[in-house]
Motif scaffolding. Structure first.
Motif, mmCIF file in Angstrom:
data_model
loop_
_atom_site.group_PDB
_atom_site.id
_atom_site.type_symbol
_atom_site.label_atom_id
_atom_site.label_comp_id
_atom_site.label_asym_id
_atom_site.label_seq_id
_atom_site.Cartn_x
_atom_site.Cartn_y
_atom_site.Cartn_z
ATOM 1 N N ALA A 1 29.619 28.886 33.226
ATOM 2 C CA ALA A 1 28.910 29.727 32.264
ATOM 3 C C ALA A 1 27.434 29.345 32.225
ATOM 4 N N PRO A 2 26.582 30.350 32.121
ATOM 5 C CA PRO A 2 25.159 30.025 32.011
ATOM 6 C C PRO A 2 24.860 29.392 30.663
ATOM 7 N N VAL A 3 23.772 28.653 30.612
ATOM 8 C CA VAL A 3 23.384 27.984 29.382
ATOM 9 C C VAL A 3 22.740 28.965 28.416
ATOM 10 N N THR A 4 22.129 30.007 28.941
ATOM 11 C CA THR A 4 21.474 30.964 28.069
ATOM 12 C C THR A 4 22.486 31.928 27.485
ATOM 13 N N GLU A 5 22.143 32.479 26.345
ATOM 14 C CA GLU A 5 23.007 33.478 25.729
ATOM 15 C C GLU A 5 22.738 34.825 26.367
ATOM 16 N N ILE A 6 23.717 35.700 26.329
ATOM 17 C CA ILE A 6 23.599 37.021 26.922
ATOM 18 C C ILE A 6 22.458 37.816 26.287
ATOM 19 N N SER A 7 22.147 37.549 25.050
ATOM 20 C CA SER A 7 21.127 38.302 24.334
ATOM 21 C C SER A 7 19.739 38.176 24.940
ATOM 22 N N SER B 1 17.967 35.378 24.932
ATOM 23 C CA SER B 1 17.179 34.395 24.209
ATOM 24 C C SER B 1 16.721 33.305 25.171
ATOM 25 N N ALA B 2 15.862 32.452 24.698
ATOM 26 C CA ALA B 2 15.340 31.371 25.525
ATOM 27 C C ALA B 2 16.479 30.476 26.007
ATOM 28 N N PRO B 3 16.348 29.914 27.206
ATOM 29 C CA PRO B 3 17.413 29.035 27.695
ATOM 30 C C PRO B 3 17.538 27.779 26.835
ATOM 31 N N THR B 4 18.739 27.283 26.750
ATOM 32 C CA THR B 4 19.002 26.072 25.989
ATOM 33 C C THR B 4 18.702 24.869 26.866
ATOM 34 N N TYR B 5 17.800 24.012 26.425
ATOM 35 C CA TYR B 5 17.483 22.833 27.229
ATOM 36 C C TYR B 5 18.548 21.760 27.010
ATOM 37 N N PRO B 6 18.759 20.927 28.011
ATOM 38 C CA PRO B 6 19.839 19.934 27.941
ATOM 39 C C PRO B 6 19.751 19.009 26.734
ATOM 40 N N GLY B 7 18.555 18.642 26.323
ATOM 41 C CA GLY B 7 18.406 17.772 25.170
ATOM 42 C C GLY B 7 18.893 18.404 23.889
ATOM 43 N N GLU B 8 18.810 19.722 23.813
ATOM 44 C CA GLU B 8 19.323 20.429 22.639
ATOM 45 C C GLU B 8 20.843 20.322 22.590
ATOM 46 N N GLN C 1 13.737 16.834 22.781
ATOM 47 C CA GLN C 1 12.731 17.838 22.410
ATOM 48 C C GLN C 1 12.419 18.797 23.553
ATOM 49 N N GLY C 2 13.078 18.629 24.682
ATOM 50 C CA GLY C 2 12.860 19.517 25.817
ATOM 51 C C GLY C 2 11.573 19.233 26.572
ATOM 52 N N ARG C 3 11.030 18.040 26.410
ATOM 53 C CA ARG C 3 9.753 17.712 27.052
ATOM 54 C C ARG C 3 9.917 16.891 28.322
ATOM 55 N N THR C 4 11.149 16.511 28.649
ATOM 56 C CA THR C 4 11.424 15.801 29.900
ATOM 57 C C THR C 4 12.793 16.235 30.396
ATOM 58 N N ARG C 5 13.006 16.026 31.673
ATOM 59 C CA ARG C 5 14.237 16.474 32.330
ATOM 60 C C ARG C 5 15.291 15.369 32.320
ATOM 61 N N ILE C 6 16.531 15.759 32.533
ATOM 62 C CA ILE C 6 17.610 14.791 32.690
ATOM 63 C C ILE C 6 17.581 14.306 34.129
ATOM 64 N N SER C 7 17.450 13.013 34.300
ATOM 65 C CA SER C 7 17.450 12.406 35.633
ATOM 66 C C SER C 7 18.885 12.057 36.027
ATOM 67 N N GLN D 1 20.808 20.838 33.225
ATOM 68 C CA GLN D 1 19.404 20.836 33.644
ATOM 69 C C GLN D 1 19.149 21.932 34.679
ATOM 70 N N ALA D 2 20.053 22.063 35.641
ATOM 71 C CA ALA D 2 19.880 23.076 36.690
ATOM 72 C C ALA D 2 19.886 24.483 36.106
ATOM 73 N N HIS D 3 20.811 24.768 35.192
ATOM 74 C CA HIS D 3 20.865 26.094 34.564
ATOM 75 C C HIS D 3 19.588 26.368 33.776
ATOM 76 N N TYR D 4 19.115 25.380 33.076
ATOM 77 C CA TYR D 4 17.874 25.531 32.305
ATOM 78 C C TYR D 4 16.700 25.802 33.243
ATOM 79 N N ASP D 5 16.588 25.009 34.305
ATOM 80 C CA ASP D 5 15.494 25.184 35.260
ATOM 81 C C ASP D 5 15.538 26.568 35.906
ATOM 82 N N LEU D 6 16.726 27.021 36.293
ATOM 83 C CA LEU D 6 16.858 28.338 36.912
ATOM 84 C C LEU D 6 16.504 29.468 35.947
ATOM 85 N N ALA D 7 16.929 29.346 34.706
ATOM 86 C CA ALA D 7 16.607 30.378 33.716
ATOM 87 C C ALA D 7 15.106 30.472 33.499
#
Length: 119
Positions: free
Chosen positions: A10-16, A18-25, A58-64, A86-92
């Motif tokens: 499933a994608p991280v973003t909602e169908i609506s 909306s902005a993608p959900t970052y992994p830290g969220e 806070q979405g200011r750095t990536r998951i390593s 992280q990949a889903h967020y980056d792609l979105a």
């Protein structure tokens, strides 16, 4: 925005749209809050600087890879779970930044390649 629960593929973003959900969220909403776990305590347990974990939530750095491995061991998930977030967020985000001209040019080139293979 509340975190979107993930299912296989499933994608991280909602169908609506909306902005993608970052992994830290997801980390904050689905793991820290339910476990009543502070960022400071998690950072100490992981051996990471508090600032790095805060930037992640806070979405200011990536998951390593290292962070994915540590989070997987702590929360009994897999490193792939965290890296896929992280990949889903980056792609979105990349999808949102592509221009129509870039997409059209890529599609045209792909069509051209397919036709050349058929000859």
């Amino acid at each position: 925005m509340p975190a979107t629960p993930l299912t296989s593929g499933a994608p991280v973003t909602e169908i609506s749209g909306s902005a993608p959900t970052y992994p830290g969220e997801v980390l904050e909403a689905e793991f820290l809050i339910p476990h009543d776990l502070s960022r400071a305590r998690l950072a100490r347990a992981m051996g990471l600087p508090y600032g790095r974990l805060t930037r992640l939530t806070q979405g200011r750095t990536r998951i390593s890879g290292e962070t994915a491995l540590l989070l997987a061991r702590i929360f009994q998930t897999t490193p792939e779970f965290w890296l896929n977030l992280q990949a889903h967020y980056d792609l979105a985000r990349a999808q949102a930044q592509l221009t129509g001209a870039q997409v059209a040019r890529a599609k045209a080139f792909g069509t051209q390649l397919q036709r050349s293979r058929q000859l």
